[in-house]
Design an enzyme around this catalytic site. Sequence first.
Site, PDB file in Angstrom:
ATOM      1  N   ASN A   1       0.854  -1.199   0.000  1.00 18.25           N
ATOM      2  CA  ASN A   1       0.000   0.000   0.000  1.00 18.25           C
ATOM      3  C   ASN A   1       0.885   1.244   0.000  1.00 18.25           C
ATOM      4  O   ASN A   1       2.103   1.141  -0.050  1.00 18.25           O
ATOM      5  CB  ASN A   1      -0.936  -0.020   1.216  1.00 18.25           C
ATOM      6  CG  ASN A   1      -0.148  -0.086   2.507  1.00 18.25           C
ATOM      7  OD1 ASN A   1       0.572   0.843   2.851  1.00 18.25           O
ATOM      8  ND2 ASN A   1      -0.243  -1.223   3.217  1.00 18.25           N
TER       9      ASN A   1
ATOM     10  N   PRO B   1      -2.517 -12.289  10.242  1.00 24.06           N
ATOM     11  CA  PRO B   1      -2.846 -12.084  11.660  1.00 24.06           C
ATOM     12  C   PRO B   1      -2.996 -10.590  11.933  1.00 24.06           C
ATOM     13  O   PRO B   1      -2.332  -9.772  11.289  1.00 24.06           O
ATOM     14  CB  PRO B   1      -1.620 -12.641  12.393  1.00 24.06           C
ATOM     15  CG  PRO B   1      -0.522 -12.641  11.379  1.00 24.06           C
ATOM     16  CD  PRO B   1      -1.172 -12.813  10.041  1.00 24.06           C
TER      17      PRO B   1
ATOM     18  N   LYS C   1       9.441 -16.672 -10.719  1.00 21.03           N
ATOM     19  CA  LYS C   1       8.623 -15.577 -11.244  1.00 21.03           C
ATOM     20  C   LYS C   1       7.420 -16.140 -11.998  1.00 21.03           C
ATOM     21  O   LYS C   1       7.579 -17.046 -12.834  1.00 21.03           O
ATOM     22  CB  LYS C   1       9.490 -14.726 -12.192  1.00 21.03           C
ATOM     23  CG  LYS C   1       8.774 -13.523 -12.717  1.00 21.03           C
ATOM     24  CD  LYS C   1       9.666 -12.717 -13.641  1.00 21.03           C
ATOM     25  CE  LYS C   1       8.829 -11.674 -14.347  1.00 21.03           C
ATOM     26  NZ  LYS C   1       9.521 -11.105 -15.484  1.00 21.03           N
TER      27      LYS C   1
END
Length: 402
Positions: A213, A308, A292
């Site tokens: 992100n 988790p 890959k």
Amino acid sequence: MLQLANKRILLGISGGIAAYKSAELVRTLTKAGATVRVIMTAGAMEFITPLTLQALSGNPVHHALLDETAEAGMGHIELARWADTILIAPASADLIARLAAGMGDDLLTTVCLASSAPLCLAPAMNQQMWAAATTKNNLSTLARLRGDALALFGPGSGAQACGDIGLGRMLEPEAIAQQLADRFVSGTLAGKQVVITAGPTREALDPVRYISNHSSGKMGYALAQAALEAGAQVTLISGPVSLPVPERITLVPVTSAADMLTASLATLGQCDVFIASAAVADYRPAAVAEQKIKKAGDEIQLTLVKNPDIIATVAHHPQRPFSVGFAAETHDVDSYARDKLERKNLDMIIANDVSRQDIGFGAENNAVTLYSRHGTTEFDVMNKTLLARQLIAAIAQQLKAQ
Ligand code: PMT
């Protein structure tokens, strides 16, 4: 003066013979690692030229309130938000009077009004002016209105430029810089071990690709620095970011959520406060290809499994520290934040609206709402360094109250 490293000091210079010492002050502050921007009053420019201060600070000097070029670049509101601290040296009797009256009749007083940064004054004036009841009254008004956010450095005593002897001399630049540096150490977390997660996690798909992100780590690193300044021993568990490694902070570099969990659990037992500002990937690829993944066909299916929850694991642990989470939301910020506070068993949650471009992920600034069992507090848009200090102060206060 290590505490001045990376600090953003807005130096205001008002009119007085001591203004010549401001040049040395700029040198001392920049040598200590601070970034200095200078605002001069019209009076100050009678004593020293903007060019000198521009050369020494390495930044343009600001003096005009209604300057179109400056407003298009770093205008008065940006300057007000930019500063970690405003230092005015020398602070003349006239400037102190205008600040106490809440005037905004030049750039310096306007920026002081528009800024939430602490204000430090190094007064310099004739001893009789310093002793005048009006000056005393103006200073006590400022102290009452600004509380802890106001500091006076000096003045010193001795022979004055006008021939008088007495109180009113501006302190020497070295002494001002030292007092300023001391302001950045609050001691509210002295003796405490603080662990902070920061940055993104990367969840590998194959040896060359990952899911991640936009977290830059700025919020978490600012919190680590603020906790250090508050006297804590700080461990920063950081995902991959391109920020400099902070001095005197134990950095534990990690990549994935699983690494971050392992590093976090290893701190329990010695950790007093755990702050989870990292943007942890909620899911990871179910399998990591050893080689890959080759291009084939127009579509590819990925199976993701849940990671988790690090902060929830920490906050439910028998050796649970004071636990602070963040909530990054794009909508319904209030209800999601309250839900996470309960569900993750947190003492506090700090919510930010990450749908906005000017705050949150990657931005220099942030605006947050802090939720705890004692209520909510809003923190308006400000730079992450300043916000981190205010959040650490709030955390220290609640920790003490427990
Ligand atoms: O890094 P910057 O560019 O400065 O940006 C700062 C920030 C936007 C990343 C930061 O302010 C922020 O909001 N951090 C939390 C991001 C996030 O993952 O929020 P969340 O609402 O998805 O998670 C809630 C809390 O659970 C967070 O404290 C998170 O660290 C924690 N969490 C989430 C998932 C997971 N598997 N483990 C966790 O510990």
